[in-house]
Design a protein around this motif. Structure first.
Motif, PDB file in Angstrom:
ATOM      1  N   ILE A  82       0.852  -1.181   0.000  1.00  0.00           N
ATOM      2  CA  ILE A  82       0.000   0.000   0.000  1.00  0.00           C
ATOM      3  C   ILE A  82       0.896   1.241   0.000  1.00  0.00           C
ATOM      4  O   ILE A  82       1.965   1.252   0.599  1.00  0.00           O
ATOM      5  CB  ILE A  82      -0.925  -0.036   1.225  1.00  0.00           C
ATOM      6  CG1 ILE A  82      -1.806  -1.275   1.119  1.00  0.00           C
ATOM      7  CG2 ILE A  82      -1.777   1.208   1.316  1.00  0.00           C
ATOM      8  CD1 ILE A  82      -2.589  -1.567   2.345  1.00  0.00           C
ATOM      9  N   ALA A  83       0.430   2.275  -0.698  1.00  0.00           N
ATOM     10  CA  ALA A  83       1.292   3.423  -0.983  1.00  0.00           C
ATOM     11  C   ALA A  83       1.788   4.151   0.263  1.00  0.00           C
ATOM     12  O   ALA A  83       2.810   4.805   0.224  1.00  0.00           O
ATOM     13  CB  ALA A  83       0.568   4.397  -1.905  1.00  0.00           C
ATOM     14  N   TRP A  84       1.019   4.088   1.358  1.00  0.00           N
ATOM     15  CA  TRP A  84       1.438   4.804   2.569  1.00  0.00           C
ATOM     16  C   TRP A  84       1.009   3.999   3.773  1.00  0.00           C
ATOM     17  O   TRP A  84       0.151   3.119   3.671  1.00  0.00           O
ATOM     18  CB  TRP A  84       0.828   6.199   2.612  1.00  0.00           C
ATOM     19  CG  TRP A  84      -0.562   6.232   2.107  1.00  0.00           C
ATOM     20  CD1 TRP A  84      -1.673   5.702   2.701  1.00  0.00           C
ATOM     21  CD2 TRP A  84      -1.012   6.782   0.871  1.00  0.00           C
ATOM     22  NE1 TRP A  84      -2.767   5.905   1.926  1.00  0.00           N
ATOM     23  CE2 TRP A  84      -2.389   6.573   0.797  1.00  0.00           C
ATOM     24  CE3 TRP A  84      -0.349   7.462  -0.172  1.00  0.00           C
ATOM     25  CZ2 TRP A  84      -3.140   7.004  -0.297  1.00  0.00           C
ATOM     26  CZ3 TRP A  84      -1.119   7.869  -1.240  1.00  0.00           C
ATOM     27  CH2 TRP A  84      -2.484   7.650  -1.290  1.00  0.00           C
ATOM     28  N   PRO A  85       1.587   4.277   4.945  1.00  0.00           N
ATOM     29  CA  PRO A  85       1.232   3.501   6.130  1.00  0.00           C
ATOM     30  C   PRO A  85      -0.258   3.648   6.474  1.00  0.00           C
ATOM     31  O   PRO A  85      -0.789   4.749   6.467  1.00  0.00           O
ATOM     32  CB  PRO A  85       2.089   4.119   7.241  1.00  0.00           C
ATOM     33  CG  PRO A  85       3.173   4.847   6.543  1.00  0.00           C
ATOM     34  CD  PRO A  85       2.630   5.280   5.228  1.00  0.00           C
ATOM     35  N   VAL A  86      -0.914   2.522   6.698  1.00  0.00           N
ATOM     36  CA  VAL A  86      -2.331   2.516   7.057  1.00  0.00           C
ATOM     37  C   VAL A  86      -2.442   1.722   8.350  1.00  0.00           C
ATOM     38  O   VAL A  86      -1.781   0.693   8.503  1.00  0.00           O
ATOM     39  CB  VAL A  86      -3.162   1.834   5.938  1.00  0.00           C
ATOM     40  CG1 VAL A  86      -4.604   1.666   6.369  1.00  0.00           C
ATOM     41  CG2 VAL A  86      -3.084   2.641   4.655  1.00  0.00           C
TER      42      VAL A  86
END
Lengths: 102, 328
Positions: A82-86
């Motif tokens: 995923i493109a950024w921390p979730v």
């Protein structure tokens, strides 16, 4: 009860048939593992069964309207990260989005 | 930090900076006195300054900040790329081309709002070209490529116009316009931009759930029942309307749409739909702060907002890259 029926499913990438004539029935309570080497068509089978790509033949899920299908099948693709921390809580909650309705 | 607390703090920050923007200016008047003049109805010169110059300026800063922050968050969520920004699809550069054409041809002098009108027309044509280039079923990748191509084309045409400009004053005016500023704007600009921006904000607000689903990729979102080509149309329409109108009234202002969503994303737990509202408020706050700064740093020298934004934004971007490098 049958949850998923595939009849003679054929999917192509360009001129090349990745799947040809796959038929399958999945009933309630069954847990199925699909095993095959790289490029065998495991992902293609899942995508074609869900109607995420064009395919010949019948899939009981692919013919449903997208919003109805979303309440009966969930798909967690093997995607690049995923493109950024979730947050984990948020990620898990995403799976319930289709069912939650509003 | 809870989402409600974040939104409340950002709203308070925007209100505070809005007041700061109202009491900042070249006229040597105290904050209390100018705010009283704004409310009182005595028709004096200070009331005129407050109502006709500073109030529209502060309102425009909020509107443009909301547009850029919201569009940036939507673009990053849609393309699943933290480096995406509203200008990526070429809306601001085509708006700039429209404005430059108007300045060069003298059309800008035809009527009061001729310049923003021409810029808006440029943005509309730009988006139509993007939609045509990227096609109905194209994914994120096609969209980025189409945007880069369009930006390059419009930038080249803008340079060509400057290059061949027979009139050095027009060229000068164009260069200053392109730097982006909120100085000398009036309520005419507010009323012209507001309906278009509001349409864009509403469109973007509707993309929240779709963007959320896109976190896991296009296939996952499609399997959740989201119509991705419709989502893309709504999103591009929203970005085009809000950023097109923003560029039309204030010129090109970069970095807001890139930096604000990026900074706020960890505070909303990576949720693309919550980021929309947070980013809209954050954009408004950043633009108000920068517009106060241009008037405090060099009072009376008309320091351009776009210049300050780049000076502030570039180091923040460098810092982000530095941090990302540390993580990977």
């Amino acid at each position: 009860m049958t949850l998923l029926t595939l009849e003679n499913l054929t999917a192509r990438r360009g001129p090349c048939a990745v799947l040809s004539g796959i038929s399958l029935q999945v009933g309630t309570g069954e847990c199925i593992g699909l095993i095959g080497p790289n490029g065998a068509g495991k992902t293609t089978l899942m995508r074609a069964a869900l109607g995420l790509m064009r395919a010949e033949g019948q899939s009981s899920l692919a013919v449903l309207p997208p919003s109805v299908r979303a309440t009966q099948a969930a798909w967690l693709p093997q995607s690049p990260e995923i493109a950024w921390p979730v947050t984990v809580r948020h990620l898990v909650a995403l799976g319930a989005m289709a069912r939650r309705g509003s | 930090m809870s989402f409600r607390f974040l939104i409340l703090s950002l709203t308070a920050l925007v209100a505070l900076l809005f007041a700061a923007s109202l009491v900042t200016g070249v006229a040597p008047v105290g904050p209390g006195e100018s705010l009283v003049a704004l409310i009182s109805d005595d028709g004096g010169p200070l009331t005129m300054v407050m109502r006709e110059i500073r109030l529209p300026r502060a309102i425009l800063a909020v509107m443009i900040g909301v547009s850029l922050g919201l569009s940036g968050a939507a673009m990053q969520g849609f393309l699943r790329n933290p480096l995406a920004e509203p200008g990526l699809i070429g809306v601001s550069s085509s708006a700039a081309l429209g404005a430059v054409l108007a300045l060069q041809s003298g059309f800008a002098m035809a009527f009061t709002l001729a310049l923003p009108f021409a810029a808006l027309l440029g943005a509309v044509i730009g988006v139509a070209m993007i939609l045509f280039l990227a096609g109905p079923g194209g994914g994120a990748f096609t969209l980025i490529l189409a945007g880069i191509a369009l930006s390059a084309l419009t930038a080249a045409l803008t340079s060509l116009l400057l290059n061949l400009s027979p009139n050095p004053f027009a060229a000068n005016e164009i260069v200053f316009w392109m730097m982006g500023s909120l100085a000398d704007r009036s309520f005419d600009h507010v009323w012209m931009a507001l309906p278009i921006m509001a349409f864009g904000w509403l469109a973007l607000a509707r993309t929240g759930r779709g963007l959320e689903a896109l976190t896991l990729g296009e296939d996952a979102a499609a399997s959740m029942g989201f119509d991705l080509s419709r989502l893309r149309l709504v999103l591009l329409g929203g970005v085009a309307a809000s950023v097109g109108a923003a560029t039309a009234v204030a010129g090109a202002i970069g970095f807001v749409g890139l930096v604000v969503p990026h900074v706020l994303r960890p505070l909303v737990g990576g949720s693309s739909s919550r980021l929309l509202l947070a980013s809209a408020l954050g954009g408004a706050a950043l633009l108000l702060a920068a517009d106060v700064a241009v008037r405090l740093v060099l009072p009376g020298r008309d320091l351009k907002l776009g210049v300050v934004m780049a000076l502030v934004g570039a180091p923040i971007s460098l810092h982000l890259i530095w941090r990302m490098r540390g993580q990977s």
